[in-house]
Write an enzyme that holds these catalytic residues in place. Structure first.
Site, PDB file in Angstrom:
ATOM      1  CB  ILE A 162      -0.998  -0.237   1.143  1.00 46.51           C
ATOM      2  CG1 ILE A 162      -2.288  -0.685   1.354  1.00 46.51           C
ATOM      3  CG2 ILE A 162      -1.634   1.245   1.002  1.00 46.51           C
ATOM      4  CD1 ILE A 162      -2.632  -1.238   2.779  1.00 46.51           C
ATOM      5  CG  ASP A 181       9.571  -0.863   5.548  1.00 42.64           C
ATOM      6  OD1 ASP A 181       8.397  -0.855   5.052  1.00 42.64           O
ATOM      7  OD2 ASP A 181       9.659  -1.960   6.272  1.00 42.64           O
ATOM      8  CG  ASP A 264     -10.571   2.983   7.554  1.00 42.27           C
ATOM      9  OD1 ASP A 264     -11.942   3.291   7.247  1.00 42.27           O
ATOM     10  OD2 ASP A 264     -10.398   2.071   6.832  1.00 42.27           O
ATOM     11  CD  GLU A 269     -11.806  -0.951  12.955  1.00 41.95           C
ATOM     12  OE1 GLU A 269     -12.741  -2.409  12.795  1.00 41.95           O
ATOM     13  OE2 GLU A 269     -10.636  -0.407  13.009  1.00 41.95           O
ATOM     14  CG  HIS A 292     -11.736  -1.280   9.069  1.00 38.59           C
ATOM     15  ND1 HIS A 292     -10.948  -2.665   9.943  1.00 38.59           N
ATOM     16  CD2 HIS A 292     -10.462  -1.510   7.925  1.00 38.59           C
ATOM     17  CE1 HIS A 292      -9.875  -2.772  10.058  1.00 38.59           C
ATOM     18  NE2 HIS A 292      -9.621  -2.860   8.531  1.00 38.59           N
ATOM     19  CB  ILE A 293     -14.878   1.787   4.778  1.00 32.04           C
ATOM     20  CG1 ILE A 293     -14.717   3.098   4.820  1.00 32.04           C
ATOM     21  CG2 ILE A 293     -16.125   0.955   5.126  1.00 32.04           C
ATOM     22  CD1 ILE A 293     -13.832   4.227   3.646  1.00 32.04           C
TER      23      ILE A 293
HETATM   24  N1  LIG Z   1      -8.240   0.570   6.649  1.00 31.68           N
HETATM   25  C1  LIG Z   1      -7.975  -1.220   5.666  1.00 31.68           C
HETATM   26  O1  LIG Z   1      -9.680  -1.397   5.189  1.00 31.68           O
HETATM   27  C2  LIG Z   1      -7.077  -1.401   4.897  1.00 31.68           C
HETATM   28  C3  LIG Z   1      -6.454  -1.679   6.177  1.00 31.68           C
HETATM   29  N2  LIG Z   1      -5.178  -2.453   6.176  1.00 31.68           N
HETATM   30  C4  LIG Z   1      -3.760  -2.781   6.471  1.00 31.68           C
HETATM   31  O2  LIG Z   1      -2.447  -2.055   5.598  1.00 31.68           O
HETATM   32  C5  LIG Z   1      -1.746  -2.704   6.443  1.00 31.68           C
HETATM   33  C6  LIG Z   1       0.370  -2.383   5.265  1.00 31.68           C
HETATM   34  O3  LIG Z   1      -0.759  -3.448   4.005  1.00 31.68           O
HETATM   35  P1  LIG Z   1       0.399  -3.571   2.625  1.00 31.68           P
HETATM   36  O4  LIG Z   1       0.877  -2.477   2.367  1.00 31.68           O
HETATM   37  O5  LIG Z   1      -0.218  -4.624   2.236  1.00 31.68           O
HETATM   38  O6  LIG Z   1       1.600  -4.357   3.839  1.00 31.68           O
HETATM   39  P2  LIG Z   1       3.096  -4.983   3.130  1.00 31.68           P
HETATM   40  O7  LIG Z   1       3.081  -6.671   3.995  1.00 31.68           O
HETATM   41  O8  LIG Z   1       2.960  -5.217   1.627  1.00 31.68           O
HETATM   42  O9  LIG Z   1       3.813  -3.822   4.205  1.00 31.68           O
HETATM   43  C7  LIG Z   1       3.856  -2.782   5.389  1.00 31.68           C
HETATM   44  C8  LIG Z   1       4.954  -2.856   5.115  1.00 31.68           C
HETATM   45  O10 LIG Z   1       5.771  -2.311   6.228  1.00 31.68           O
HETATM   46  C9  LIG Z   1       6.976  -2.300   7.195  1.00 31.68           C
HETATM   47  N3  LIG Z   1       7.342  -2.652   8.517  1.00 31.68           N
HETATM   48  C10 LIG Z   1       6.254  -3.210   9.233  1.00 31.68           C
HETATM   49  N4  LIG Z   1       6.996  -2.967  10.601  1.00 31.68           N
HETATM   50  C11 LIG Z   1       7.307  -1.740  10.513  1.00 31.68           C
HETATM   51  C12 LIG Z   1       7.919  -1.004  11.259  1.00 31.68           C
HETATM   52  N5  LIG Z   1       7.835  -0.805  12.479  1.00 31.68           N
HETATM   53  N6  LIG Z   1       8.146   0.392  11.081  1.00 31.68           N
HETATM   54  C13 LIG Z   1       7.930   0.748   9.807  1.00 31.68           C
HETATM   55  N7  LIG Z   1       8.008  -0.180   8.744  1.00 31.68           N
HETATM   56  C14 LIG Z   1       7.092  -1.371   9.768  1.00 31.68           C
HETATM   57  C15 LIG Z   1       7.127  -3.473   6.568  1.00 31.68           C
HETATM   58  O11 LIG Z   1       8.877  -3.275   6.277  1.00 31.68           O
HETATM   59  C16 LIG Z   1       6.307  -3.490   4.866  1.00 31.68           C
HETATM   60  O12 LIG Z   1       7.312  -2.593   4.299  1.00 31.68           O
HETATM   61  C17 LIG Z   1      -2.060  -4.653   6.622  1.00 31.68           C
HETATM   62  O13 LIG Z   1      -1.029  -5.186   7.214  1.00 31.68           O
HETATM   63  C18 LIG Z   1      -3.413  -4.284   6.944  1.00 31.68           C
HETATM   64  O14 LIG Z   1      -3.070  -4.199   8.683  1.00 31.68           O
HETATM   65  C19 LIG Z   1      -4.792  -3.414   4.352  1.00 31.68           C
HETATM   66  C20 LIG Z   1      -5.568  -3.171   3.639  1.00 31.68           C
HETATM   67  C21 LIG Z   1      -7.170  -2.190   3.944  1.00 31.68           C
HETATM   68  O1  LIG Z   2     -12.487  -5.236   4.553  1.00 32.11           O
HETATM   69  C1  LIG Z   2     -12.049  -5.595   6.041  1.00 32.11           C
HETATM   70  O2  LIG Z   2     -13.083  -6.231   6.667  1.00 32.11           O
HETATM   71  C2  LIG Z   2     -10.881  -5.608   6.218  1.00 32.11           C
HETATM   72  C3  LIG Z   2      -9.500  -4.811   5.450  1.00 32.11           C
HETATM   73  C4  LIG Z   2      -8.389  -4.965   5.747  1.00 32.11           C
HETATM   74  O3  LIG Z   2      -7.947  -4.595   7.168  1.00 32.11           O
HETATM   75  C5  LIG Z   2      -7.412  -5.849   5.540  1.00 32.11           C
HETATM   76  O4  LIG Z   2      -7.442  -5.938   4.124  1.00 32.11           O
HETATM   77  O5  LIG Z   2      -6.341  -5.496   5.803  1.00 32.11           O
END
Ligand SMILES: NC(=O)C1=CN([C@@H]2O[C@H](COP(=O)(O)OP(=O)(O)OC[C@H]3O[C@@H](n4cnc5c(N)ncnc54)[C@H](O)[C@@H]3O)[C@@H](O)[C@H]2O)C=CC1
Ligand SMILES: O=C(O)CCC(=O)C(=O)O
Length: 409
Positions: A162, A181, A264, A269, A292-293
């Site tokens: 992301i 990171d 978000d 929640e 949380h969307i």
């Molecule tokens: N609000 C929502 O609906 C959503 C939220 N998310 C959240 O977003 C998070 C990230 O998603 P992605 O980018 O796909 O994950 P990802 O695993 O691709 O990237 C996470 C990054 O954070 C880094 N990281 C880990 N610990 C760290 C720290 N202490 N300090 C700095 N960097 C650190 C990792 O090395 C990695 O590069 C997910 O784990 C999830 O919790 C994901 C999708 C939807």
């Molecule tokens: O769609 C959801 O309920 C959660 C999305 C999310 O936070 C994730 O993909 O990690």
């Protein structure tokens, strides 16, 4: 010790939290007709009762598959997280029970990145506050504290799927991007890695968090980190609610230290859309609050439905565990004319030799064998003649250290 050898129509799938209908369609198309789709999350006694009876369960972020819940999951073969985050599942306990966990690591990435960028633009212009005032009959026509995104510095914490996608989109608007990171990452475009989290916080106009929920990220942004933000900065969290202490953030908004914030995800929640959302951020007009969307778009949910259903089907049909988040990864070919025994065991000395001794003592003709281990468990897959599979299933299920054993026809 659970051992299974089931007809597809007897394999039960329970899909929660309104995952996309196309996951049900995909399961049906693959011959899995016993699929129940519920619109909401489950908890308490109802979850314990339901999980005890199913072979596969699909959840999003609300349903908590804790150690206590997994204790009741006697038949469970795999869990599908129809999202990115897997913190709602006790991955270690699932692994110790031989239950594979799959997710959709990329399908909603773009949706989150787009939302964050939109929030950054709206907050730079003070739109949430102006919008709220207009709804109450106010008229805040003013350029004071309203800025273009062009030329501003965006600080991204967590430069993964992301964070890096957001980086590219933000540069397209002419923003400068820096990131922090814990892993060295290839900077995309003109982005650069900040020397430290502290430097990023102190020099960014907008800070956006994209780290996973880990012990190391729990409350990583507290009063001390919020104090390091530039006066007039914007703060965005669409990662996990456990990453940011909300009260100091709310205080910084009330004190007008920050221009605005978008949040978000929250430490607590509401469990359903009928429950009240409670937060110290409520009532602060320059804070965008979303339920949380971040990943909730039609496109993302459709893609996730297809992706996770495909992983569950593949694991059920042929044992392939590729891309599981807690399991040894084995990519398996088809097994025409052969039966396939899948044996998940504790990674302890002697299990494989016992398995092979049993097969040899019983004159079982093995046509292929695959093994992969991680620090906790081993996953061995054996293709053998149809006539031997029932015997193998029952004998191998008795090997000490066995966690799960099933056979595919
Ligand atoms: N609000 C929502 O609906 C959503 C939220 N998310 C959240 O977003 C998070 C990230 O998603 P992605 O980018 O796909 O994950 P990802 O695993 O691709 O990237 C996470 C990054 O954070 C880094 N990281 C880990 N610990 C760290 C720290 N202490 N300090 C700095 N960097 C650190 C990792 O090395 C990695 O590069 C997910 O784990 C999830 O919790 C994901 C999708 C939807
Ligand atoms: O769609 C959801 O309920 C959660 C999305 C999310 O936070 C994730 O993909 O990690």
């Amino acid at each position: 010790m659970p051992k299974t050898s089931l007809d597809k129509s007897k394999i039960k799938f329970l899909l929660l939290e309104g995952v996309h209908q196309n996951s049900v369609d995909a399961l049906h198309a693959a011959g899995y007709t016993n699929v129940e789709l519920l619109p909401g999350a489950l908890e308490g006694e109802e979850l314990l009762r339901k999980i005890a009876d199913v072979h596969f369960i699909g959840v999003r972020s609300r349903t908590q598959l804790t150690a206590q819940v997994l204790e009741h999951a006697h038949k469970l073969v795999a869990i599908g997280c129809f999202c990115i985050g897997t913190n709602q599942v006790d991955l270690k306990v699932a692994r110790e029970k031989g239950i594979a966990v799959f997710n959709a690591p990329y399908s909603n990435t773009r949706s989150v990145a787009e939302l964050v960028l939109a929030q950054a633009i709206l907050l730079l212009r003070g739109i949430p506050e102006k919008n709220a005032a207009a709804h109450r009959g106010g008229w805040l026509k003013s350029a004071t504290n309203a800025y273009e995104a062009r030329g501003k510095t965006l600080g991204i914490v967590g430069y993964g799927a992301i964070g890096s996608q957001l980086s590219v989109l933000a540069e397209g608007l002419g923003m400068h991007v820096q990131f922090h990171d814990v892993v060295a990452k290839l900077p995309l475009g003109n982005a650069h890695q900040a020397a430290s989290l502290h430097e990023l916080l102190a020099t960014s106009d907008i800070v956006s968090l994209h780290v996973p929920d880990l012990p190391s990220t729990k409350w990583m942004i507290k009063a001390a980190e919020i104090a390091q933000l530039k006066p007039g900065a914007i703060f965005i969290n669409a990662s996990r609610g456990t990453v940011v202490e909300i009260e100091p953030l709310a205080q910084a908004i009330r004190d007008k230290k920050l221009l605005g914030a978008a949040v978000d995800v929250f430490p607590t929640e509401p469990k359903s859309n009928k429950d009240e959302f409670v937060s110290p951020l409520r009532g602060l007009d320059n804070v965008i609050l979303t339920p949380h969307i971040g990943g909730s778009t039609m496109e993302a949910q459709a893609n996730i439905g297809v992706e996770v259903a495909a992983k569950l089907i593949r694991y059920s049909d042929n044992g392939t565990s590729t891309s599981s988040v807690n399991f040894p990864e084995v990519a398996l070919p088809e097994h025409p004319g052969k039966h396939r025994v899948l044996h998940v065991h504790r990674n302890q000395p002697g299990v494989l030799s016992q398995i092979n001794r049993i097969l040899s003592d019983n004159d079982v003709n093995i046509s292929a064998q695959y093994l992969q281990t991680n620090e906790a468990i081993g996953y061995v897959v054996i293709d053998l003649d149809a006539k031997s599979s029932d015997l193998a299933l029952h004998k191998l299920a008795e090997v000490p250290g066995t966690l799960r054993c099933r056979v595919l026809f």
